[in-house]
Every structure is written in structure tokens, then in C-alpha cells.
Enzyme design. Structure first.
Site, PDB file in Angstrom:
ATOM      1  N   CYS A 125      -8.108  -2.635   4.445  1.00 38.06           N
ATOM      2  CA  CYS A 125      -7.921  -1.208   4.763  1.00 38.06           C
ATOM      3  C   CYS A 125      -8.651  -0.337   3.753  1.00 38.06           C
ATOM      4  O   CYS A 125      -9.242   0.691   4.108  1.00 38.06           O
ATOM      5  CB  CYS A 125      -6.440  -0.837   4.768  1.00 38.06           C
ATOM      6  SG  CYS A 125      -5.446  -1.752   5.950  1.00 38.06           S
ATOM      7  N   CYS A 166      -3.168  -2.997   1.522  1.00 36.48           N
ATOM      8  CA  CYS A 166      -4.068  -3.806   2.353  1.00 36.48           C
ATOM      9  C   CYS A 166      -5.508  -3.690   1.857  1.00 36.48           C
ATOM     10  O   CYS A 166      -6.118  -2.620   1.960  1.00 36.48           O
ATOM     11  CB  CYS A 166      -3.929  -3.323   3.804  1.00 36.48           C
ATOM     12  SG  CYS A 166      -5.214  -3.880   4.920  1.00 36.48           S
TER      13      CYS A 166
END
Length: 128
Positions: free
Chosen positions: A37, A34
Site C-alpha cells: 500500500c 501494508c
């Protein structure tokens, strides 16, 4: 205990729920693949140090801990959830600015302290 640590399903209750009675816990649910993230988590890690123990950061790899992600209805990553005294106080999804994060953290820290003041027994000889 460290201010930032990884959490798995087996230790979730002790490292997030129980710990949140002592200090606010910011639960960061993300994944290695991600991109947002990879931006947000380092920023949260830097902020947890700057706040000097006023909160702790519990990081969950959603791919390895799908039940935690499901239990928190994490539909997108990152999902960040603030716990205080065993209760979810606030949450957000996606990468955010440092200013947004500071506001989020300040509200959490202040509410945790306010709850503690309300829950604390009155000193001996004084009424609540």
C-alpha cells in the site's frame, strides 16, 4: 474538489458512488501497516495529478473502515476498485507497475466517456 481524498463510511455514498456519475472514481483500500500500500498509493496519487481530473482517487483506511473493506470483499491489501456511474468496472489486488496502472486507468476513463456518450441525449432536431 480535490483529485485525491480520504473516504470514511459516513461519506462513502456521496464521495464514491454519487461522484462516479460525474467522473470515474478509483477506490484505494489499504492500511498504514501494508508495505505494498505504501508503494501503490503514492503512485496512484502521482497519476491522478497527471491525468488532469479524468478520474479521482478515493482512499480508504481499511482498519478504520472495516465495513467498506468488507462490502468490497477486500481480502488482501491494497484492493483497488474502479467505479463509473455507480457501478464497479474493474478491480485488482496488490502493488502493480505504472504500466499496469496506466492501462487500468485508460480503460476506466475511456469506458466512462463511452457510457456518457451513450447516455447523452441527442441534440435538438436529431434522432439518437
Amino acid at each position: 474538489m480535490n483529485l485525491s481524498y480520504d473516504v470514511v463510511e459516513a461519506d462513502f455514498d456521496s464521495l464514491v458512488l454519487a461522484r462516479s456519475h460525474e467522473v470515474p472514481v478509483v477506490l484505494d483500500i489499504g492500511a498504514e501497516w501494508c508495505s505494498p500500500c505504501r508503494v501503490l498509493t503514492p503512485l496512484l496519487e502521482r497519476l491522478v495529478g497527471g491525468y488532469g481530473g479524468k478520474f479521482v482517487l478515493a482512499k480508504v483506511d481499511a482498519d478504520e473502515n472495516m465495513r467498506i473493506a468488507g462490502r468490497h470483499q477486500a481480502k488482501g491489501f491494497p484492493t483497488v476498485i474502479a467505479y463509473s456511474r455507480g457501478v464497479v468496472m474493474e478491480r485488482f489486488h496488490g502493488a502493480k507497475t505504472e504500466g499496469f496502472l496506466r492501462g487500468f486507468l485508460d480503460r476506466l476513463v475511456n469506458e466512462h466517456a463511452r457510457q456518457g456518450a451513450v447516455l447523452a441525449p441527442a441534440p435538438a432536431g436529431q434522432q439518437a
